[in-house]
Design an enzyme around this catalytic site. Structure first.
Site, PDB file in Angstrom:
ATOM      1  N   SER A   1       1.545  -4.735 -35.567  1.00  0.00           N
ATOM      2  CA  SER A   1       1.262  -3.887 -36.719  1.00  0.00           C
ATOM      3  C   SER A   1      -0.191  -4.035 -37.137  1.00  0.00           C
ATOM      4  CB  SER A   1       2.175  -4.339 -37.867  1.00  0.00           C
ATOM      5  OG  SER A   1       1.726  -3.809 -39.084  1.00  0.00           O
TER       6      SER A   1
ATOM      7  N   LYS B   1       4.103 -11.255 -37.402  1.00  0.00           N
ATOM      8  CA  LYS B   1       3.575 -10.453 -36.278  1.00  0.00           C
ATOM      9  C   LYS B   1       2.441 -11.197 -35.586  1.00  0.00           C
ATOM     10  CE  LYS B   1       6.307  -6.929 -36.494  1.00  0.00           C
ATOM     11  NZ  LYS B   1       7.257  -6.697 -35.407  1.00  0.00           N
TER      12      LYS B   1
ATOM     13  N   TYR C   1       5.359 -10.985 -43.655  1.00  0.00           N
ATOM     14  CA  TYR C   1       5.675 -10.057 -42.552  1.00  0.00           C
ATOM     15  C   TYR C   1       4.533 -10.013 -41.541  1.00  0.00           C
ATOM     16  CZ  TYR C   1       5.989  -5.604 -40.069  1.00  0.00           C
ATOM     17  OH  TYR C   1       5.991  -4.635 -39.085  1.00  0.00           O
TER      18      TYR C   1
HETATM   19  P1  NAD Z   1      13.765  -0.234 -37.911  1.00  0.00           P
HETATM   20  O1  NAD Z   1      14.264  -1.198 -38.918  1.00  0.00           O
HETATM   21  O2  NAD Z   1      14.108   1.191 -38.050  1.00  0.00           O
HETATM   22  O3  NAD Z   1      14.185  -0.709 -36.454  1.00  0.00           O
HETATM   23  C1  NAD Z   1      14.380  -2.065 -36.112  1.00  0.00           C
HETATM   24  C2  NAD Z   1      15.708  -2.156 -35.373  1.00  0.00           C
HETATM   25  O4  NAD Z   1      15.920  -3.509 -34.991  1.00  0.00           O
HETATM   26  C3  NAD Z   1      16.899  -1.734 -36.235  1.00  0.00           C
HETATM   27  O5  NAD Z   1      17.715  -0.859 -35.479  1.00  0.00           O
HETATM   28  C4  NAD Z   1      17.616  -3.062 -36.526  1.00  0.00           C
HETATM   29  O6  NAD Z   1      19.006  -2.860 -36.682  1.00  0.00           O
HETATM   30  C5  NAD Z   1      17.255  -3.870 -35.305  1.00  0.00           C
HETATM   31  N1  NAD Z   1      17.254  -5.327 -35.478  1.00  0.00           N
HETATM   32  C6  NAD Z   1      16.653  -6.040 -36.475  1.00  0.00           C
HETATM   33  N2  NAD Z   1      16.841  -7.356 -36.267  1.00  0.00           N
HETATM   34  C7  NAD Z   1      17.551  -7.478 -35.121  1.00  0.00           C
HETATM   35  C8  NAD Z   1      18.026  -8.568 -34.373  1.00  0.00           C
HETATM   36  N3  NAD Z   1      17.831  -9.831 -34.781  1.00  0.00           N
HETATM   37  N4  NAD Z   1      18.705  -8.342 -33.236  1.00  0.00           N
HETATM   38  C9  NAD Z   1      18.928  -7.065 -32.822  1.00  0.00           C
HETATM   39  N5  NAD Z   1      18.507  -5.989 -33.480  1.00  0.00           N
HETATM   40  C10 NAD Z   1      17.815  -6.190 -34.619  1.00  0.00           C
HETATM   41  O7  NAD Z   1      12.166  -0.421 -37.861  1.00  0.00           O
HETATM   42  P2  NAD Z   1      11.069   0.458 -37.117  1.00  0.00           P
HETATM   43  O8  NAD Z   1      10.262   1.143 -38.137  1.00  0.00           O
HETATM   44  O9  NAD Z   1      11.682   1.240 -36.008  1.00  0.00           O
HETATM   45  O10 NAD Z   1      10.174  -0.710 -36.521  1.00  0.00           O
HETATM   46  C11 NAD Z   1      10.341  -1.195 -35.197  1.00  0.00           C
HETATM   47  C12 NAD Z   1       9.363  -2.337 -34.965  1.00  0.00           C
HETATM   48  O11 NAD Z   1       8.027  -1.861 -35.216  1.00  0.00           O
HETATM   49  C13 NAD Z   1       9.566  -3.529 -35.889  1.00  0.00           C
HETATM   50  O12 NAD Z   1       9.319  -4.706 -35.160  1.00  0.00           O
HETATM   51  C14 NAD Z   1       8.511  -3.333 -36.954  1.00  0.00           C
HETATM   52  O13 NAD Z   1       8.104  -4.541 -37.532  1.00  0.00           O
HETATM   53  C15 NAD Z   1       7.373  -2.707 -36.150  1.00  0.00           C
HETATM   54  N6  NAD Z   1       6.465  -1.894 -36.975  1.00  0.00           N
HETATM   55  C16 NAD Z   1       6.956  -0.894 -37.763  1.00  0.00           C
HETATM   56  C17 NAD Z   1       6.091  -0.149 -38.560  1.00  0.00           C
HETATM   57  C18 NAD Z   1       6.609   0.925 -39.478  1.00  0.00           C
HETATM   58  O14 NAD Z   1       5.886   1.293 -40.427  1.00  0.00           O
HETATM   59  N7  NAD Z   1       7.777   1.478 -39.268  1.00  0.00           N
HETATM   60  C19 NAD Z   1       4.721  -0.416 -38.534  1.00  0.00           C
HETATM   61  C20 NAD Z   1       4.248  -1.442 -37.693  1.00  0.00           C
HETATM   62  C21 NAD Z   1       5.136  -2.173 -36.911  1.00  0.00           C
END
Ligand code: NAD
Ligand code: UDP
Length: 348
Positions: free
Chosen positions: A137, A165, A161
């Site tokens: 991120s 990362k 958070y």
């Molecule tokens: P999201 O919450 O929609 O998706 C994450 C998925 O992981 C969910 O389906 C959740 O059920 C699953 N999950 C969480 N913990 C788990 C575990 N221990 N075992 C199995 N499944 C698990 O989030 P997103 O927005 O799709 O983000 C995906 C990744 O990208 C994350 O790592 C997040 O930190 C990173 N990210 C997101 C953003 C954003 O703004 N959306 C920005 C930068 C980085």
């Protein structure tokens, strides 16, 4: 079935393990990967998503995937999946992502994001699967020392958070140093928004949305009365916060490009994935009004604690290395978000 060998990593079409593939970014990336010819095994514990999303991914792509209901912290399950499914590479989305919650429940974040990644990497190492794309991120940069952020910007996250990362990034750099067979892409996302143009998948946060775009979409749909604009006294052109919004389908395409880069043996990379353009809160609200044809009621409110005034990406390295760039306009991001929001409301 025999464990996957390193030789298999360049074989195509290959099977990928997608952790967190039912989530917002994961589901869109699954669609893009299936269109690119990959077979998918999705591992998700559905703590922040619905199994039905994976049915929708299959509907869009017209292809089946294998869904495994489980947790990345479950080593025995990972061992089984990695050996039985002949996995060639992993895209690791699974994790917790709410910045505010990470300050209230830091141990949950270190447990899930850091310990979960350790378990996954140990299982991958044991199975000889050494190709990984990791969801990082822009949060890892912290207070901007210069803008746009390049990948060389100092790393100093300002919340738990972001620190999870950075810890995983550091771990991946150490792993790469210790064993050159690893092929790792660290992708630093900026602000993903939008939805698939089908309207079938998108971002549907539980409770009150923390993020700007889903909140605006709920105001447009009548689920929220008005948008609070957190601060109008920043040192930005209109005083409101500036971010780099990137269409989730552009982000998904970035994952396909990164994976193909790794599978070509072109080397490990750390890349910003953003549009390279900053938009203010007011600009986003106005673009959404144009997209939905309704006013977005709004009021100015005090700054949100911990918010940075402005940041956006220099994504030229991703363009140079992957031949990828974000193509969608803010208008497109708002139109696609609105189509998904309307679909949600029709369904409920
Ligand atoms: P999201 O919450 O929609 O998706 C994450 C998925 O992981 C969910 O389906 C959740 O059920 C699953 N999950 C969480 N913990 C788990 C575990 N221990 N075992 C199995 N499944 C698990 O989030 P997103 O927005 O799709 O983000 C995906 C990744 O990208 C994350 O790592 C997040 O930190 C990173 N990210 C997101 C953003 C954003 O703004 N959306 C920005 C930068 C980085
Ligand atoms: N924002 C806002 N009202 C909201 C949600 C967000 O004014 O209800 C602002 C926030 O202060 C920031 C921008 O919108 O300037 C993007 O916020 P978001 O939480 O989506 O992303 P992040 O701050 O994590 O980059």
């Amino acid at each position: 079935m025999a464990p996957t060998t390193e030789h298999d990593q360049s074989a195509r079409p290959s099977t990928l393990l997608i952790t967190g593939g039912a989530g917002y970014i994961g589901s869109h990336t699954c669609v893009a990967l299936q269109a690119a010819g990959y077979r998918l095994v999705v591992l998700d514990n559905f703590c922040n998503s619905q199994p039905e999303t994976l049915d929708r991914v299959e509907r869009i792509s017209g292809q089946r995937l294998t869904a495994v209901h489980g947790d990345v912290r479950d080593r025995a399950l990972l061992d089984r999946v990695l050996s039985e499914q002949a996995i060639a590479g992993v895209i690791h989305f699974a994790g917790l992502k709410a910045v505010g919650e990470s300050s209230e429940k830091p141990l949950d974040y270190y447990e899930n994001n850091v310990a979960g990644s350790v378990t996954l990497l140990q299982a991958m190492q044991a199975a000889g699967v050494k190709t990984l794309v990791f969801s990082s991120s822009a949060t890892v940069y912290g207070m901007p020392q210069f803008l746009p952020y390049t990948e060389a910007h100092p790393l100093a996250p300002v919340n738990p958070y972001g620190r999870t990362k950075l810890m995983v990034e550091d771990m991946l750099r150490d792993l790469q140093q210790a064993d050159a067979a690893w092929r790792i892409a660290i992708l630093r996302y900026f602000n993903p928004v939008g939805a698939h143009p089908s309207g079938l998948i998108g971002e549907d946060p539980q409770g009150i949305p923390n993020n700007l775009m889903p909140f605006i979409a709920q105001v447009a749909g009548g689920r929220r009365a008005f948008l609070n604009i957190w601060g109008n006294d920043y040192d930005t052109p209109d005083g409101t916060g500036v971010r780099d919004y990137i269409h989730v389908d552009d982000l998904a395409a970035g994952h396909v490009a990164a994976l193909q880069h790794l599978q070509r043996g072109a080397g490990s990379v750390t890349l910003n994935l953003g549009s390279g353009v900053g938009h203010s809160v007011l600009e986003v609200a106005q673009a959404f009004e144009a997209a939905c044809g309704r006013p977005i009621a709004r009021q100015f409110a005090p700054r949100r604690a911990g918010d940075l005034p402005a940041f956006w990406a220099d994504s030229s390295l991703a363009q140079q290395v992957l031949g990828w760039r974000a193509a969608s306009s803010l208008t497109q991001m708002c139109e696609d978000t609105w189509r998904f929001q309307r679909g949600l409301q029709t369904a409920s």
